[in-house]
Design a protein around this motif. Structure first.
Motif, PDB file in Angstrom:
ATOM      1  N   ASN A 117      -3.885   2.910  -0.379  1.00  0.00           N
ATOM      2  CA  ASN A 117      -4.232   2.272  -1.776  1.00  0.00           C
ATOM      3  C   ASN A 117      -3.289   1.394  -2.146  1.00  0.00           C
ATOM      4  O   ASN A 117      -2.243   1.371  -1.760  1.00  0.00           O
ATOM      5  N   VAL A 118      -3.893   0.140  -2.614  1.00  0.00           N
ATOM      6  CA  VAL A 118      -2.942  -0.926  -3.056  1.00  0.00           C
ATOM      7  C   VAL A 118      -2.076  -0.234  -4.347  1.00  0.00           C
ATOM      8  O   VAL A 118      -2.757   0.267  -5.376  1.00  0.00           O
ATOM      9  N   GLN A 119      -0.816  -0.483  -4.095  1.00  0.00           N
ATOM     10  CA  GLN A 119      -0.149  -0.137  -5.301  1.00  0.00           C
ATOM     11  C   GLN A 119       0.325  -1.344  -6.282  1.00  0.00           C
ATOM     12  O   GLN A 119       0.339  -1.068  -7.353  1.00  0.00           O
ATOM     13  N   HIS A 120       0.676  -2.386  -5.515  1.00  0.00           N
ATOM     14  CA  HIS A 120       0.997  -3.499  -6.221  1.00  0.00           C
ATOM     15  C   HIS A 120       0.970  -4.692  -5.381  1.00  0.00           C
ATOM     16  O   HIS A 120       0.736  -4.493  -4.108  1.00  0.00           O
ATOM     17  N   HIS A 133       0.683  -1.313  -0.094  1.00  0.00           N
ATOM     18  CA  HIS A 133      -0.250   0.123  -0.106  1.00  0.00           C
ATOM     19  C   HIS A 133       0.797   1.300   0.170  1.00  0.00           C
ATOM     20  O   HIS A 133       1.965   1.177   0.398  1.00  0.00           O
ATOM     21  N   ASP A 134       0.271   2.406  -0.637  1.00  0.00           N
ATOM     22  CA  ASP A 134       0.839   3.687  -0.434  1.00  0.00           C
ATOM     23  C   ASP A 134       0.792   4.087   1.002  1.00  0.00           C
ATOM     24  O   ASP A 134       0.043   3.533   1.799  1.00  0.00           O
ATOM     25  N   ARG A 135       0.934   5.436   1.186  1.00  0.00           N
ATOM     26  CA  ARG A 135       0.911   6.144   2.500  1.00  0.00           C
ATOM     27  C   ARG A 135      -0.629   6.525   2.662  1.00  0.00           C
ATOM     28  O   ARG A 135      -1.265   6.746   3.924  1.00  0.00           O
TER      29      ARG A 135
END
Length: 207
Positions: A10-13, A5-7
């Motif tokens: 949200n799922v980034q990868h 997840h990002d900060r």
């Protein structure tokens, strides 16, 4: 598989971790085979024989059939082993095992207990007499001359036979009864079948 997840949440990868289990599965299969098969002859060992015969006795109980347990001991094998050496003895065991195994019907089992001792389980019999033609073929197979290199080896077998349900309802008990009959075969001169209760048939069909 793990999500990264990002900060903001949200799922980034995603990150996936894989492992090839092929070699481990192959090793497990080999270990399982080693636990149930004889290394020299590739026949079932005592453990696998017991498993198969318990299943066979259960089926025979349901369908009112008979099962023959034949205890096979080679005549004169120790003398041959001492004269020609263990490598020759091992080769003789492999050849005799293959010959006897080739006489069996589908569903039957030939196992090596150790040394020159074998046990055959003959299944799906409607009557005791149904086993005799096959047992005679087994005796003849063990009796056939063996050619190793330029040397011909003569050997034979003593076979003792017990039947389910006449002589017992458990695998170990039937093997023991067949073993006792085999010793009576040896005392009578070997190279013959001994049925429990005692009845002899030689390789020449003499009773």
């Amino acid at each position: 598989i793990s999500a990264v997840h990002d900060r903001h949440g949200n799922v980034q990868h995603y990150v996936a971790l894989f492992s090839d289990m092929t070699q481990m599965k192959q090793r497990l299969q080999l270990l399982e085979r080693d636990a149930r098969y004889d290394a020299l002859t590739q026949l079932p060992n005592r453990l696998l024989l017991a498993e198969r015969m318990r299943q066979a006795l259960g089926k025979a109980r349901i369908y009112q059939q008979k099962v023959a347990i034949a205890f096979i001991d080679l005549d004169g094998f120790k003398a041959l082993n001492d004269s020609y050496g263990h490598d020759w003895g091992d080769r003789v065991l492999q050849i005799v095992a293959a010959r006897i195994n080739a006489t069996l019907h589908e569903g039957d089992t030939l196992a090596r207990l150790g040394g020159d001792e074998f046990v055959a389980g003959l299944v799906g019999l409607q009557a005791v007499e149904d086993s005799e033609p096959l047992l005679k073929r087994m005796l003849a197979a063990a009796n056939a001359p063996i050619l190793i290199g330029a040397q011909t080896v003569e050997i034979a077998a003593s076979i003792g036979v017990a039947f389910y349900p006449e002589h017992g309802h458990e695998v170990d008990g039937l093997i023991s009864k067949a073993d006792q009959a085999m010793y009576l075969s040896k005392k009578a001169g070997g190279n013959r079948l001994a049925f429990c209760p005692t009845r002899f048939i030689s390789v020449n069909n003499e009773v």
